[in-house]
Design a protein around this motif. Structure first.
Motif, PDB file in Angstrom:
ATOM      1  N   HIS A 215      -2.058   7.843  27.634  1.00 58.82           N
ATOM      2  CA  HIS A 215      -1.951   8.424  28.974  1.00 58.82           C
ATOM      3  C   HIS A 215      -2.691   7.554  29.992  1.00 58.82           C
ATOM      4  CE1 HIS A 215      -1.121  12.744  27.279  1.00 58.82           C
ATOM      5  NE2 HIS A 215      -0.363  11.804  26.740  1.00 58.82           N
ATOM      6  N   ARG A 216      -3.848   7.031  29.599  1.00 58.10           N
ATOM      7  CA  ARG A 216      -4.621   6.187  30.512  1.00 58.10           C
ATOM      8  C   ARG A 216      -3.847   4.914  30.848  1.00 58.10           C
ATOM      9  NH1 ARG A 216      -9.511   4.009  27.641  1.00 58.10           N
ATOM     10  NH2 ARG A 216      -9.413   6.156  26.867  1.00 58.10           N
ATOM     11  N   ARG A 217      -3.228   4.313  29.851  1.00 53.16           N
ATOM     12  CA  ARG A 217      -2.464   3.093  30.097  1.00 53.16           C
ATOM     13  C   ARG A 217      -1.261   3.363  30.987  1.00 53.16           C
ATOM     14  NH1 ARG A 217      -0.125  -0.904  25.313  1.00 53.16           N
ATOM     15  NH2 ARG A 217       0.801  -2.487  26.678  1.00 53.16           N
ATOM     16  N   THR A 232       7.301   0.754  33.159  1.00 57.56           N
ATOM     17  CA  THR A 232       6.135   1.298  32.447  1.00 57.56           C
ATOM     18  C   THR A 232       6.521   1.728  31.044  1.00 57.56           C
ATOM     19  OG1 THR A 232       5.267   2.078  34.571  1.00 57.56           O
ATOM     20  CG2 THR A 232       4.292   2.994  32.582  1.00 57.56           C
ATOM     21  N   ALA A 233       7.687   2.351  30.903  1.00 53.08           N
ATOM     22  CA  ALA A 233       8.142   2.769  29.570  1.00 53.08           C
ATOM     23  C   ALA A 233       8.388   1.565  28.673  1.00 53.08           C
ATOM     24  CB  ALA A 233       9.413   3.605  29.700  1.00 53.08           C
ATOM     25  N   ALA A 234       8.962   0.495  29.227  1.00 56.20           N
ATOM     26  CA  ALA A 234       9.217  -0.691  28.415  1.00 56.20           C
ATOM     27  C   ALA A 234       7.921  -1.359  27.978  1.00 56.20           C
ATOM     28  CB  ALA A 234      10.085  -1.676  29.202  1.00 56.20           C
ATOM     29  N   GLU A 235       6.928  -1.405  28.860  1.00 60.19           N
ATOM     30  CA  GLU A 235       5.672  -2.072  28.509  1.00 60.19           C
ATOM     31  C   GLU A 235       4.845  -1.247  27.533  1.00 60.19           C
ATOM     32  OE1 GLU A 235       1.986  -4.127  30.938  1.00 60.19           O
ATOM     33  OE2 GLU A 235       4.058  -4.276  31.628  1.00 60.19           O
ATOM     34  N   THR A 236       4.926   0.068  27.610  1.00 57.94           N
ATOM     35  CA  THR A 236       4.199   0.912  26.663  1.00 57.94           C
ATOM     36  C   THR A 236       5.009   1.221  25.412  1.00 57.94           C
ATOM     37  OG1 THR A 236       4.979   2.878  27.862  1.00 57.94           O
ATOM     38  CG2 THR A 236       2.820   1.990  28.461  1.00 57.94           C
ATOM     39  N   GLU A 237       6.236   0.662  25.309  1.00 62.95           N
ATOM     40  CA  GLU A 237       7.094   0.850  24.140  1.00 62.95           C
ATOM     41  C   GLU A 237       7.344   2.342  23.874  1.00 62.95           C
ATOM     42  OE1 GLU A 237       5.370  -1.198  20.884  1.00 62.95           O
ATOM     43  OE2 GLU A 237       5.686  -3.202  21.744  1.00 62.95           O
ATOM     44  N   ALA A 238       7.771   3.037  24.915  1.00 67.52           N
ATOM     45  CA  ALA A 238       8.080   4.458  24.812  1.00 67.52           C
ATOM     46  C   ALA A 238       9.344   4.725  25.624  1.00 67.52           C
ATOM     47  CB  ALA A 238       6.922   5.323  25.316  1.00 67.52           C
ATOM     48  N   SER A 239       9.933   5.892  25.404  1.00 65.20           N
ATOM     49  CA  SER A 239      11.113   6.266  26.165  1.00 65.20           C
ATOM     50  C   SER A 239      10.705   6.693  27.574  1.00 65.20           C
ATOM     51  CB  SER A 239      11.851   7.412  25.460  1.00 65.20           C
ATOM     52  OG  SER A 239      11.013   8.548  25.365  1.00 65.20           O
ATOM     53  N   THR A 240      11.681   6.687  28.458  1.00 64.22           N
ATOM     54  CA  THR A 240      11.384   7.060  29.842  1.00 64.22           C
ATOM     55  C   THR A 240      10.938   8.518  29.958  1.00 64.22           C
ATOM     56  OG1 THR A 240      12.997   5.419  30.598  1.00 64.22           O
ATOM     57  CG2 THR A 240      12.315   7.097  32.182  1.00 64.22           C
ATOM     58  N   ASN A 245       6.339  12.224  30.917  1.00 61.54           N
ATOM     59  CA  ASN A 245       5.489  13.321  30.462  1.00 61.54           C
ATOM     60  C   ASN A 245       4.026  12.888  30.387  1.00 61.54           C
ATOM     61  OD1 ASN A 245       4.686  15.784  29.409  1.00 61.54           O
ATOM     62  ND2 ASN A 245       5.238  15.254  27.313  1.00 61.54           N
ATOM     63  N   ARG A 246       3.776  11.673  29.877  1.00 64.15           N
ATOM     64  CA  ARG A 246       2.398  11.175  29.821  1.00 64.15           C
ATOM     65  C   ARG A 246       1.813  11.015  31.221  1.00 64.15           C
ATOM     66  NH1 ARG A 246       3.232   6.238  25.440  1.00 64.15           N
ATOM     67  NH2 ARG A 246       3.854   7.532  23.649  1.00 64.15           N
ATOM     68  N   LEU A 247       2.628  10.511  32.146  1.00 62.93           N
ATOM     69  CA  LEU A 247       2.143  10.313  33.510  1.00 62.93           C
ATOM     70  C   LEU A 247       1.775  11.644  34.164  1.00 62.93           C
ATOM     71  CD1 LEU A 247       1.673   8.440  35.941  1.00 62.93           C
ATOM     72  CD2 LEU A 247       4.096   8.727  36.504  1.00 62.93           C
ATOM     73  N   LEU A 248       2.623  12.650  33.994  1.00 56.89           N
ATOM     74  CA  LEU A 248       2.332  13.957  34.591  1.00 56.89           C
ATOM     75  C   LEU A 248       1.085  14.578  33.986  1.00 56.89           C
ATOM     76  CD1 LEU A 248       5.945  15.450  34.857  1.00 56.89           C
ATOM     77  CD2 LEU A 248       4.556  14.415  36.665  1.00 56.89           C
ATOM     78  N   ARG A 249       0.923  14.465  32.679  1.00 58.01           N
ATOM     79  CA  ARG A 249      -0.267  15.018  32.028  1.00 58.01           C
ATOM     80  C   ARG A 249      -1.532  14.275  32.471  1.00 58.01           C
ATOM     81  NH1 ARG A 249       0.440  18.551  27.866  1.00 58.01           N
ATOM     82  NH2 ARG A 249       2.589  18.898  27.167  1.00 58.01           N
ATOM     83  N   ALA A 250      -1.437  12.959  32.627  1.00 59.26           N
ATOM     84  CA  ALA A 250      -2.608  12.199  33.075  1.00 59.26           C
ATOM     85  C   ALA A 250      -2.984  12.566  34.508  1.00 59.26           C
ATOM     86  CB  ALA A 250      -2.327  10.706  32.962  1.00 59.26           C
ATOM     87  N   ARG A 251      -1.977  12.686  35.380  1.00 61.83           N
ATOM     88  CA  ARG A 251      -2.264  13.094  36.752  1.00 61.83           C
ATOM     89  C   ARG A 251      -2.860  14.491  36.804  1.00 61.83           C
ATOM     90  NH1 ARG A 251       3.121  11.219  40.186  1.00 61.83           N
ATOM     91  NH2 ARG A 251       2.606   8.989  40.366  1.00 61.83           N
ATOM     92  N   GLU A 252      -2.349  15.385  35.966  1.00 56.56           N
ATOM     93  CA  GLU A 252      -2.862  16.750  35.950  1.00 56.56           C
ATOM     94  C   GLU A 252      -4.317  16.783  35.476  1.00 56.56           C
ATOM     95  OE1 GLU A 252      -1.787  21.058  33.825  1.00 56.56           O
ATOM     96  OE2 GLU A 252      -0.555  19.266  33.491  1.00 56.56           O
TER      97      GLU A 252
END
Length: 374
Positions: A215-217, A232-240, A245-252
């Motif tokens: 989430h931090r990354r 961001t999804a491509a660099e973190t090797e995750a789906s969009t 979801n990680r971005l929203l949880r980190a912001r929250e």
């Protein structure tokens, strides 16, 4: 319901030329379209393509810049009609005057691999050190991670030089090294570094370090660096969807500790301020390049030494190993219950008498008994 066709866009090089002709920076163009400068840089390099409303706004702005360029361009002057005139007689050239030679335009000088690497390092290393500091909260670890990433880039320089985004290649390598779980086993990790002097920066950094590493990354890449969600999804090797979801949880989580940072624009500005307030510096490019070459030589020598030791051990084993099977000899075991053997001593009188009696008797044994009638 039919969808309207997408607005055509000029090639990436033409987009950049239109922006430079209009004397606009990437930041100014990003403000007019409503995106980040990193997004404009990605559009002009061809790594990403705008979509939806951003595509319409970007295409409309490029069309306006093209029309302004057409208005500013001077009209071509009509070519004069050829006139038939008498050819002048060639005049004899003076012997002591030299004809001026046409000056050829200087050709662009190609950079050597070392020069290209130094230029890339000088351009992106300071920003990468600040970004990595947001991930780790440690100044020396951030600097070391960026240097290791550039050393890896120098080892794979032909591949990195041909990459469409060499800065992204180095950034991904630096983030992987900085967030490696093996960093916790280092002795330096046990001693905390002094926190930022500003209380607000210290609180924001603590909120970032409390986030999970993924989430931090994601938060640093999207709100700190300014990448788009697909990048961001491509660099973190995750789906969009997972990245969103990680971005929203980190912001929250950050907004729960700092309600003033609930706005993404304010969060982006505070992350930039936090990274800029720290006195972070990177080593010189030749030092990093020589360090990578020294590390590669040490690894090569270690691999050669290990190979030689393995070959020697194998040869010694082949030389000393038996050529046929020999069954092992079972170890001896003590037998219990048998009296110990006593050494013979002097014979007693009874034993001497018995021995003499046995010697005097007939060797063939006693006489044969025959039946008799009584």
């Amino acid at each position: 319901m039919t969808r309207s066709p997408a607005t055509p866009l000029p090639p990436p090089k033409a987009r950049r030329r239109l922006r430079e002709t209009a004397a606009l920076t990437q930041t100014q163009l990003a403000d007019r379209v409503g995106v980040t400068p990193a997004t404009v840089r990605a559009w002009e390099s061809g790594r990403t393509t705008p979509r939806g409303r951003k595509r319409e706004a970007y295409a409309k702005l490029l069309k306006t810049l093209a029309e302004e360029e057409t208005v500013r361009a001077p009209e071509p002057e009509p070519e004069p009609e050829p006139q038939t005139e008498a050819k002048p007689q060639p005049q004899p050239e003076p012997q002591h005057q030299s004809q001026p030679q046409p000056v050829a335009a200087p050709e662009p000088v190609a950079l050597t691999p070392a020069q290209a690497f130094d230029a890339l390092y000088a351009f992106s290393a300071p920003a990468l050190v600040r970004q990595t500091f947001l991930l780790t909260g440690r100044r020396e670890q951030a600097r070391e991670s960026v240097e290791r990433a550039f050393q890896a880039a120098w080892e794979h320089w032909p591949e990195v030089a041909r990459d469409r985004d060499p800065v992204g290649w180095v950034r991904a390598t630096a983030y992987e090294y900085a967030l490696s779980p093996w960093q916790r086993l280092r002795p330096r990790h046990r001693h905390p570094e002094p926190p930022p002097a500003d209380p607000g920066d210290r609180t924001l950094l603590n909120a970032l370090l409390r986030l999970p590493p993924r989430h931090r990354r994601t938060l640093v890449l999207y709100d700190g660096v300014g990448l788009d969600l697909p990048e961001t999804a491509a660099e973190t090797e995750a789906s969009t969807p997972a990245t969103a979801n990680r971005l929203l949880r980190a912001r929250e989580a950050v907004a729960g500790r700092l309600p003033a940072l609930a706005d993404p624009q304010v969060l982006h500005r505070r992350l930039a301020e936090l990274a800029s307030n720290e006195r972070l510096r990177a080593a010189e490019p030749p030092t990093v390049r020589r360090g990578g070459e020294r590390r590669a030589r040490l690894r090569t020598r270690a691999a050669i030494a290990f190979t030689v030791a393995l070959i020697g051990t194998t040869a010694l084993t082949v030389r000393t190993a038996p050529t046929h099977y020999e069954p092992p000899v079972s170890p001896g075991q003590a037998v219990r219950g048998v009296p110990q053997r006593v050494a013979p001593g002097a014979l007693s009188d009874e034993e001497l008498e018995l021995r003499q009696k046995l010697r005097d008797q007939v060797q063939d044994g006693p006489e044969r008994l025959s039946p008799r009638l009584e």
